[in-house]
Scaffold this motif. Structure first.
Motif, PDB file in Angstrom:
ATOM      1  N   UNK A 107      -9.066   5.399 -17.201  1.00  0.00           N
ATOM      2  CA  UNK A 107      -8.736   4.229 -16.395  1.00  0.00           C
ATOM      3  C   UNK A 107      -7.230   4.169 -16.144  1.00  0.00           C
ATOM      4  N   UNK A 108      -6.457   4.488 -17.166  1.00  0.00           N
ATOM      5  CA  UNK A 108      -4.997   4.517 -17.005  1.00  0.00           C
ATOM      6  C   UNK A 108      -4.574   5.552 -15.956  1.00  0.00           C
ATOM      7  N   UNK A 109      -5.147   6.737 -16.005  1.00  0.00           N
ATOM      8  CA  UNK A 109      -4.785   7.801 -15.055  1.00  0.00           C
ATOM      9  C   UNK A 109      -5.107   7.367 -13.622  1.00  0.00           C
ATOM     10  N   UNK A 110      -6.241   6.700 -13.449  1.00  0.00           N
ATOM     11  CA  UNK A 110      -6.610   6.193 -12.113  1.00  0.00           C
ATOM     12  C   UNK A 110      -5.537   5.236 -11.613  1.00  0.00           C
ATOM     13  N   UNK A 111      -5.103   4.331 -12.477  1.00  0.00           N
ATOM     14  CA  UNK A 111      -4.073   3.373 -12.091  1.00  0.00           C
ATOM     15  C   UNK A 111      -2.740   4.060 -11.844  1.00  0.00           C
ATOM     16  N   UNK A 112      -2.419   4.980 -12.705  1.00  0.00           N
ATOM     17  CA  UNK A 112      -1.108   5.624 -12.662  1.00  0.00           C
ATOM     18  C   UNK A 112      -0.932   6.507 -11.428  1.00  0.00           C
ATOM     19  N   UNK A 113      -2.020   7.079 -10.936  1.00  0.00           N
ATOM     20  CA  UNK A 113      -1.942   8.042  -9.833  1.00  0.00           C
ATOM     21  C   UNK A 113      -1.252   7.455  -8.600  1.00  0.00           C
ATOM     22  N   UNK A 114      -1.712   6.307  -8.141  1.00  0.00           N
ATOM     23  CA  UNK A 114      -1.143   5.776  -6.891  1.00  0.00           C
ATOM     24  C   UNK A 114       0.180   5.067  -7.127  1.00  0.00           C
ATOM     25  N   UNK A 115       0.363   4.504  -8.316  1.00  0.00           N
ATOM     26  CA  UNK A 115       1.641   3.854  -8.606  1.00  0.00           C
ATOM     27  C   UNK A 115       2.748   4.914  -8.694  1.00  0.00           C
ATOM     28  N   UNK A 116       2.432   6.035  -9.312  1.00  0.00           N
ATOM     29  CA  UNK A 116       3.391   7.131  -9.391  1.00  0.00           C
ATOM     30  C   UNK A 116       3.737   7.640  -7.996  1.00  0.00           C
ATOM     31  N   UNK A 117       2.734   7.728  -7.127  1.00  0.00           N
ATOM     32  CA  UNK A 117       2.952   8.216  -5.753  1.00  0.00           C
ATOM     33  C   UNK A 117       3.952   7.330  -5.011  1.00  0.00           C
ATOM     34  N   UNK A 118       3.735   6.009  -5.007  1.00  0.00           N
ATOM     35  CA  UNK A 118       4.635   5.139  -4.232  1.00  0.00           C
ATOM     36  C   UNK A 118       6.032   5.091  -4.852  1.00  0.00           C
ATOM     37  N   UNK A 152      10.222   3.672   2.872  1.00  0.00           N
ATOM     38  CA  UNK A 152       9.493   3.076   1.748  1.00  0.00           C
ATOM     39  C   UNK A 152       8.270   2.313   2.246  1.00  0.00           C
ATOM     40  N   UNK A 153       8.444   1.541   3.317  1.00  0.00           N
ATOM     41  CA  UNK A 153       7.320   0.772   3.856  1.00  0.00           C
ATOM     42  C   UNK A 153       6.207   1.703   4.338  1.00  0.00           C
ATOM     43  N   UNK A 154       6.578   2.748   5.078  1.00  0.00           N
ATOM     44  CA  UNK A 154       5.563   3.667   5.612  1.00  0.00           C
ATOM     45  C   UNK A 154       4.755   4.312   4.492  1.00  0.00           C
ATOM     46  N   UNK A 155       5.423   4.819   3.468  1.00  0.00           N
ATOM     47  CA  UNK A 155       4.692   5.473   2.374  1.00  0.00           C
ATOM     48  C   UNK A 155       3.875   4.467   1.575  1.00  0.00           C
ATOM     49  N   UNK A 156       4.388   3.254   1.440  1.00  0.00           N
ATOM     50  CA  UNK A 156       3.687   2.195   0.719  1.00  0.00           C
ATOM     51  C   UNK A 156       2.387   1.839   1.439  1.00  0.00           C
ATOM     52  N   UNK A 194       7.511   7.596  -6.519  1.00  0.00           N
ATOM     53  CA  UNK A 194       8.178   8.854  -6.169  1.00  0.00           C
ATOM     54  C   UNK A 194       8.634   8.845  -4.709  1.00  0.00           C
ATOM     55  N   UNK A 195       7.817   8.298  -3.825  1.00  0.00           N
ATOM     56  CA  UNK A 195       8.193   8.226  -2.410  1.00  0.00           C
ATOM     57  C   UNK A 195       9.395   7.306  -2.208  1.00  0.00           C
ATOM     58  N   UNK A 196       9.437   6.206  -2.951  1.00  0.00           N
ATOM     59  CA  UNK A 196      10.569   5.286  -2.842  1.00  0.00           C
ATOM     60  C   UNK A 196      11.848   5.953  -3.352  1.00  0.00           C
ATOM     61  N   UNK A 197      11.745   6.651  -4.477  1.00  0.00           N
ATOM     62  CA  UNK A 197      12.909   7.361  -5.019  1.00  0.00           C
ATOM     63  C   UNK A 197      13.381   8.444  -4.051  1.00  0.00           C
ATOM     64  N   UNK A 198      12.426   9.115  -3.440  1.00  0.00           N
ATOM     65  CA  UNK A 198      12.751  10.172  -2.466  1.00  0.00           C
ATOM     66  C   UNK A 198      13.468   9.587  -1.258  1.00  0.00           C
ATOM     67  N   UNK A 199      12.995   8.433  -0.781  1.00  0.00           N
ATOM     68  CA  UNK A 199      13.631   7.780   0.372  1.00  0.00           C
ATOM     69  C   UNK A 199      15.068   7.398   0.053  1.00  0.00           C
ATOM     70  N   UNK A 200      15.296   6.889  -1.139  1.00  0.00           N
ATOM     71  CA  UNK A 200      16.645   6.479  -1.533  1.00  0.00           C
ATOM     72  C   UNK A 200      17.588   7.674  -1.612  1.00  0.00           C
ATOM     73  N   UNK A 201      17.041   8.828  -2.009  1.00  0.00           N
ATOM     74  CA  UNK A 201      17.873  10.024  -2.142  1.00  0.00           C
ATOM     75  C   UNK A 201      18.069  10.742  -0.802  1.00  0.00           C
ATOM     76  N   UNK A 202      17.112  10.601   0.098  1.00  0.00           N
ATOM     77  CA  UNK A 202      17.124  11.351   1.364  1.00  0.00           C
ATOM     78  C   UNK A 202      18.014  10.708   2.412  1.00  0.00           C
ATOM     79  N   UNK A 203      17.958   9.379   2.499  1.00  0.00           N
ATOM     80  CA  UNK A 203      18.650   8.680   3.585  1.00  0.00           C
ATOM     81  C   UNK A 203      19.930   8.003   3.096  1.00  0.00           C
TER      82      UNK A 203
END
Length: 209
Positions: free
Chosen positions: A51-62, A83-87, A64-73
């Motif tokens: 159950x934890x892995x199920x929850x963690x999967x999508x939270x980790x995804x958003x 961030x909004x688009x990936x969210x 990581x995408x937010x961190x990537x956006x902050x580093x890229x732009x």
């Protein structure tokens, strides 16, 4: 992720959505996906960890995408747009995971709940930081309280799970563009809205292209 681990997760998602977390046993999960108990315990110590892995999967995804956006732009408007688009798109990529999260999150063990909460808080903080940066650089309206604005963005996008359908009139790409347009028109200053480098973020430009 291995095929077997993915099959176990997908089977558990289907069964949890249908019968609830406590209405499903490990035996039912392994029978549903054609695995063995040994195969299950190779990847998960318990149903709680699953159950934890199920929850963690999508939270980790958003996150990581937010961190990537902050580093890229380099500027906050582009960061917020990314961030909004990936969210928004997470509700298409991980819709079953998110449905189970909202149905069964109360059953997370305290240690796992704390790990999930930590990542959710990090994602929320990323949004707050980008909003604050946007105000500091004069791109976002300074009259808007950062925390209230950030929570409004989170609430608006999170509600997508209640109404989004993969076979709906608009696909997730189009829906993400609507959210970007709504939110940027709310937070950007009039001067920033006029900048040519941001025109591609808005629906009117996309409709005319």
């Amino acid at each position: 992720m291995t095929d077997l681990k993915e099959r176990i997760i997908q089977s558990s998602l289907e069964l949890f959505e249908k019968h609830g977390y406590h209405g499903v046993s490990i035996n039912q999960i392994v029978e549903h996906c054609g695995a063995s108990k040994g195969g299950f315990y190779h990847y998960f110590h318990s149903k709680d960890e699953l159950l934890y892995v199920i929850h963690d999967t999508f939270i980790t995804y958003v996150l990581e995408k937010a961190n990537q956006a902050k580093q890229t732009y380099n500027n906050p408007t582009e960061k917020l747009q990314a961030i909004i688009e990936s969210f928004v798109k997470v509700f298409d990529l991980y819709k079953p995971h998110i449905s189970v999260f909202y149905q069964e999150s109360t059953y997370l063990k305290p240690d796992y709940e704390e790990l999930i909460k930590k990542k959710r808080d990090q994602f929320k903080q990323n949004i707050f930081e980008v909003l604050q940066e946007g105000q500091d650089k004069g791109e976002f309206r300074s009259i808007l309280p950062v925390e209230i604005t950030g929570m409004a963005v989170l609430g608006m996008v999170n509600w997508t799970y209640k109404w989004y359908r993969k076979n709906g009139e608009k696909d997730i790409e189009e829906i993400s563009h609507v959210f970007v347009d709504l939110i940027l028109h709310s937070v950007l200053t009039g001067e920033t809205l006029q900048q040519d480098r941001y025109t591609d973020f808005f629906l009117q430009t996309k409709m005319n292209s």
